[in-house]
Design a protein around this motif. Structure first.
Motif, mmCIF file in Angstrom:
data_model
loop_
_atom_site.group_PDB
_atom_site.id
_atom_site.type_symbol
_atom_site.label_atom_id
_atom_site.label_comp_id
_atom_site.label_asym_id
_atom_site.label_seq_id
_atom_site.Cartn_x
_atom_site.Cartn_y
_atom_site.Cartn_z
ATOM 1 N N LEU A 143 0.813 -1.213 0.000
ATOM 2 C CA LEU A 143 0.000 0.000 0.000
ATOM 3 C C LEU A 143 0.850 1.270 0.000
ATOM 4 O O LEU A 143 0.429 2.322 0.485
ATOM 5 C CB LEU A 143 -0.975 0.015 1.185
ATOM 6 N N THR A 144 2.067 1.178 -0.539
ATOM 7 C CA THR A 144 2.923 2.358 -0.705
ATOM 8 C C THR A 144 3.209 2.534 -2.204
ATOM 9 O O THR A 144 2.724 1.776 -3.037
ATOM 10 C CB THR A 144 4.244 2.224 0.068
ATOM 11 N N THR A 145 4.016 3.544 -2.531
ATOM 12 C CA THR A 145 4.309 3.872 -3.925
ATOM 13 C C THR A 145 5.783 3.643 -4.243
ATOM 14 O O THR A 145 6.657 4.071 -3.491
ATOM 15 C CB THR A 145 3.952 5.341 -4.224
ATOM 16 N N VAL A 146 6.026 2.955 -5.338
ATOM 17 C CA VAL A 146 7.380 2.807 -5.873
ATOM 18 C C VAL A 146 7.550 3.863 -6.965
ATOM 19 O O VAL A 146 6.699 3.979 -7.861
ATOM 20 C CB VAL A 146 7.605 1.393 -6.451
ATOM 21 N N ARG A 147 8.614 4.638 -6.890
ATOM 22 C CA ARG A 147 8.808 5.750 -7.831
ATOM 23 C C ARG A 147 10.046 5.533 -8.693
ATOM 24 O O ARG A 147 11.098 5.139 -8.196
ATOM 25 C CB ARG A 147 8.937 7.073 -7.074
ATOM 26 N N VAL A 148 9.883 5.821 -9.981
ATOM 27 C CA VAL A 148 10.989 5.800 -10.936
ATOM 28 C C VAL A 148 11.099 7.195 -11.528
ATOM 29 O O VAL A 148 10.105 7.758 -12.003
ATOM 30 C CB VAL A 148 10.748 4.780 -12.066
ATOM 31 N N SER A 149 12.291 7.772 -11.492
ATOM 32 C CA SER A 149 12.476 9.116 -12.037
ATOM 33 C C SER A 149 13.784 9.189 -12.804
ATOM 34 O O SER A 149 14.696 8.388 -12.590
ATOM 35 C CB SER A 149 12.465 10.168 -10.915
ATOM 36 N N ALA A 150 13.853 10.150 -13.708
ATOM 37 C CA ALA A 150 15.088 10.369 -14.483
ATOM 38 C C ALA A 150 15.257 11.858 -14.710
ATOM 39 O O ALA A 150 14.301 12.561 -15.035
ATOM 40 C CB ALA A 150 15.023 9.622 -15.812
ATOM 41 N N LYS A 151 16.483 12.344 -14.526
ATOM 42 C CA LYS A 151 16.777 13.752 -14.763
ATOM 43 C C LYS A 151 18.249 13.891 -15.124
ATOM 44 O O LYS A 151 19.064 13.006 -14.828
ATOM 45 C CB LYS A 151 16.447 14.586 -13.522
#
Length: 232
Positions: A119-127
């Protein structure tokens, strides 16, 4: 293998007693277990493979990531986790073969999904992370990684389990493969564990150098960058 053999035997010996829905469910389980086994085999192969550089290699980050997300749909408890993707740069081409980038992302994201608190969020980001690097981060809420373990987790066949009751599938090669591939192509790997937030960040080279705004550098900017590099 146990899942594949078990459900395969069930279909073979009890097919006449199974409803179409049951048959479809068992075939789905076989397919999911086969995909998991394929990921293990890929890691075993690359753990002993001599990685040869390919100066012309290029992989589309967005396309590879989409494929990886679809491939990891079978991870246990996946339906109890949200997945958020934020690519803050229009430049998506990474100077790595597509298969190498796929293995990096499938292991990073698979690791986050397995260890994330339900019930949590897995985050993928790129910068952008400089003129020729792209920082790709995968973060999840879950068991912290102690300072003593932050180097050990990249060793082959090492798997951390934060509890006596939780068993996480795998053979402990995923993060080893991530570092081996990323560093082989001139990138770096970093892990940060603050509280219950764990973030793995890989800085990978881009095909076209990027400016601070994430846009590809112009020819004039490239000439200026090379001049500064030559003069130190």
């Amino acid at each position: 293998l146990t899942g594949i053999l078990g459900f395969g035997e069930l279909l073979l010996t009890r097919d006449d007693r199974l409803s179409p829905d049951q048959r479809k469910e068992h075939l789905g389980r076989i397919l999911r277990e086969a995909r998991r086994l394929q990921r293990v085999v890929d890691n075993l192969v690359y753990s002993s493979k001599v990685i040869q550089q390919d100066g012309s290699a290029a992989a589309d980050l967005r396309g590879v990531l989409g494929q990886v997300i679809e491939d990891l749909d079978d991870v246990p408890e996946r339906e109890r986790l949200d997945l958020e993707v934020d690519l803050q740069t229009p430049a998506r081409e990474v100077a790595m073969p597509a298969e190498a980038l796929r293995l990096v992302m499938v292991n990073l994201l698979g690791n986050a999904l397995k260890y994330a608190t339900p019930l949590t969020t897995v985050r993928v980001s790129a910068k952008p992370a400089g003129p020729s690097l792209l920082a790709v981060s995968v973060s999840n809420v879950g068991p912290p990684i102690t300072p003593a373990d932050r180097e050990r987790i990249f060793e082959p066949f090492v798997q951390l389990d934060s509890s006596l009751t939780r068993s996480v599938s795998g053979v402990g090669l995923g993060l080893h493969i991530v570092r081996r591939l990323v560093e082989s192509y001139g990138g770096t790997v970093d892990v940060d564990s603050t509280g219950d937030l764990v973030t793995f960040t890989v800085a990978v080279p881009t095909v076209v150098p990027l400016g601070p705004d994430g846009q590809p550098l112009t020819r004039r900017q490239l000439r200026e960058l090379r001049r500064r590099q030559e003069t130190g």
